[in-house]
Motif scaffolding. Structure first.
Motif, PDB file in Angstrom:
ATOM      1  N   ARG A 144       6.428  -2.480   5.543  1.00 28.99           N
ATOM      2  CA  ARG A 144       6.019  -1.338   4.165  1.00 28.99           C
ATOM      3  C   ARG A 144       6.037  -2.020   2.941  1.00 28.99           C
ATOM      4  O   ARG A 144       7.077  -1.910   2.157  1.00 28.99           O
ATOM      5  CB  ARG A 144       7.102  -0.459   4.285  1.00 28.99           C
ATOM      6  CG  ARG A 144       6.917   0.522   5.750  1.00 28.99           C
ATOM      7  CD  ARG A 144       5.607   1.356   5.572  1.00 28.99           C
ATOM      8  NE  ARG A 144       5.445   2.071   6.988  1.00 28.99           N
ATOM      9  CZ  ARG A 144       4.454   2.735   7.555  1.00 28.99           C
ATOM     10  NH1 ARG A 144       3.204   2.361   6.500  1.00 28.99           N
ATOM     11  NH2 ARG A 144       4.264   3.241   8.425  1.00 28.99           N
ATOM     12  N   ILE A 145       5.285  -3.114   2.760  1.00 31.72           N
ATOM     13  CA  ILE A 145       5.349  -4.190   1.662  1.00 31.72           C
ATOM     14  C   ILE A 145       4.181  -3.403   0.701  1.00 31.72           C
ATOM     15  O   ILE A 145       4.332  -3.937  -0.462  1.00 31.72           O
ATOM     16  CB  ILE A 145       4.954  -5.436   1.980  1.00 31.72           C
ATOM     17  CG1 ILE A 145       3.768  -5.625   2.905  1.00 31.72           C
ATOM     18  CG2 ILE A 145       6.101  -5.875   2.545  1.00 31.72           C
ATOM     19  CD1 ILE A 145       2.264  -5.660   1.882  1.00 31.72           C
ATOM     20  N   TYR A 146       3.254  -2.477   0.823  1.00 27.53           N
ATOM     21  CA  TYR A 146       2.358  -1.939   0.082  1.00 27.53           C
ATOM     22  C   TYR A 146       2.630  -1.653  -1.320  1.00 27.53           C
ATOM     23  O   TYR A 146       2.030  -1.940  -2.182  1.00 27.53           O
ATOM     24  CB  TYR A 146       1.459  -0.847   0.556  1.00 27.53           C
ATOM     25  CG  TYR A 146       2.149   0.326   0.675  1.00 27.53           C
ATOM     26  CD1 TYR A 146       2.819   0.775   1.905  1.00 27.53           C
ATOM     27  CD2 TYR A 146       2.015   1.125  -0.251  1.00 27.53           C
ATOM     28  CE1 TYR A 146       3.488   2.063   1.986  1.00 27.53           C
ATOM     29  CE2 TYR A 146       2.530   2.660   0.048  1.00 27.53           C
ATOM     30  CZ  TYR A 146       3.492   2.778   1.050  1.00 27.53           C
ATOM     31  OH  TYR A 146       4.135   4.396   1.010  1.00 27.53           O
ATOM     32  N   GLU A 147       3.941  -1.188  -1.563  1.00 26.37           N
ATOM     33  CA  GLU A 147       4.328  -0.868  -2.997  1.00 26.37           C
ATOM     34  C   GLU A 147       4.578  -2.148  -3.763  1.00 26.37           C
ATOM     35  O   GLU A 147       4.231  -2.469  -4.807  1.00 26.37           O
ATOM     36  CB  GLU A 147       5.366   0.480  -3.095  1.00 26.37           C
ATOM     37  CG  GLU A 147       4.753   1.387  -2.762  1.00 26.37           C
ATOM     38  CD  GLU A 147       5.930   2.557  -2.780  1.00 26.37           C
ATOM     39  OE1 GLU A 147       6.825   2.749  -2.450  1.00 26.37           O
ATOM     40  OE2 GLU A 147       5.405   3.797  -3.397  1.00 26.37           O
ATOM     41  N   ASP A 148       5.517  -3.008  -2.973  1.00 27.97           N
ATOM     42  CA  ASP A 148       6.003  -4.080  -3.905  1.00 27.97           C
ATOM     43  C   ASP A 148       4.930  -4.927  -3.896  1.00 27.97           C
ATOM     44  O   ASP A 148       4.579  -5.732  -4.919  1.00 27.97           O
ATOM     45  CB  ASP A 148       6.827  -4.903  -2.868  1.00 27.97           C
ATOM     46  CG  ASP A 148       8.346  -4.118  -2.906  1.00 27.97           C
ATOM     47  OD1 ASP A 148       8.448  -3.359  -3.970  1.00 27.97           O
ATOM     48  OD2 ASP A 148       9.087  -4.719  -1.899  1.00 27.97           O
TER      49      ASP A 148
END
Ligand code: MTE
Length: 329
Positions: free
Chosen positions: A99-103
């Motif tokens: 779940r890296i999409y925001e960072d």
């Protein structure tokens, strides 16, 4: 991605795609979407809205959508939902979880220079927008198979890597192309994990680089490729395990020495140079016979060369004797 010798920084083996766990994640996401829907705002809309805004601000947005290439379609599988392909990612520079999409929104994609050097007539640096206007963009639907056993089917936009090789004008002695991801400590938090061999690098032979399937990706779902998927320029090698498809490329180096990639340096016995998909050659710690599709959760048989043998099997003719199973991991 999973490493064999477990140290504090390694993912546990249980993190490899396991049907029960994945279904649970999907169920949780579904429930969250439903809860959001009942409250008047869906999770999906939230993600989709952010992605759409990011795409609008990309200076190459006007280039999309691009014409579809009818040779590269996947009629037998439904497309992966955009909201799954853009929120379930591997991009270790931003973290060793999915779940890296925001960072990853911190990635600065302009200005973006692409260096072409090594064994070429004249080394050059091309600004991404100049490069985008030098090549012929098209859309291709490809299967993508991660070594962790999850798979997706997505419409990439981009151009065959052979067009970049033509621009580069490699010398006759060049045998490989090494590709390198940006390494920016300011925006990529995991670069502080100094035990990883940053920058992320990958390599292909010249025959692989110029094979028509080898695609440099600039877009996804008819828009500029999102940051978490490797903006503004990444590779798609659909017959190889997904770790070969290096993201956010800043350098192409033509060389006569076989490059050692990021994963090979970390764990060569598990993640090699060739990494061609083969259901009959297990990863040292799990079977590769099946894969699980994002979105539907269906578990399906894995195909040799991920189903692309007609395009690429000939590249490996006669190499089995020298490399054996190493062609497939
Ligand atoms: N490229 C970089 N620079 N860093 C990464 O961690 N992960 C690889 C590949 N390219 C990775 C990378 C792996 S393991 C996979 S499966 C794909 O990217 C995932 O691409 P996606 O997130 O667009 O599905």
């Amino acid at each position: 991605m999973l490493i064999k010798v477990k140290k504090g920084w390694e993912l546990p083996e249980s993190a490899a795609m396991d049907e029960g766990a994945y279904r649970n994640r999907r169920d949780i996401l579904r429930q969250l979407s439903l809860a959001g829907f009942l409250a008047g705002t869906t999770l999906a809309t939230g993600i989709g809205g952010r992605m759409a805004r990011a795409a609008e601000t990309d200076p190459s947005a006007d280039l999309y959508p691009v014409p579809a290439n009818s040779l590269y379609q996947v009629p037998e599988r439904p497309l992966t939902a955009e909201s799954d392909a853009t929120t379930y990612n591997n991009f270790y520079e931003f973290g060793s979880h999915k779940r890296i999409y925001e960072d990853a929104q911190a990635l600065k994609i302009r200005p973006w220079d692409v260096v072409i050097d090594g064994m070429v007539e004249s080394p050059m640096t091309l600004d991404i927008d100049t490069l985008l206007r030098k090549v012929q963009l098209e859309e291709r639907v490809y299967r993508h198979r991660c070594v962790e056993r999850w798979a997706m089917t997505v419409p990439w936009s981009g151009f065959p890597m052979s067009q970049l090789v033509d621009i580069a004008k490699p010398l006759s002695g060049a045998k490989y192309v090494k590709m390198q991801t940006l390494a920016d400590e300011e925006t990529m938090p995991n670069l502080s994990a100094s035990w990883y061999p940053w920058p992320y690098t990958e390599g292909v032979t010249m025959a692989e680089a110029t094979n028509d399937l080898t695609f440099l990706v600039t877009g996804l779902y008819g828009k500029p490729v999102p940051k978490q998927n490797g903006a503004p320029l990444r590779l798609a090698l659909p017959w190889k395990y997904g770790f070969k498809s290096v993201k956010s490329i800043v350098r192409f180096t033509f060389t006569d020495e076989r490059p050692v990639s990021y994963w090979e340096e970390l764990q060569a016995s598990e993640y090699g140079f060739w990494a061609n998909v083969n259901p009959d050659v297990p990863h040292p710690r799990w079977s590769q016979a099946e894969e699980q599709l994002l979105t539907s959760g269906d578990v399906v048989p894995t195909q040799i060369y991920n189903g692309y043998g007609e395009f690429v099997a000939h590249l490996y003719d006669g190499m089995q004797a020298e490399f054996g199973d190493r062609l497939f991991r």
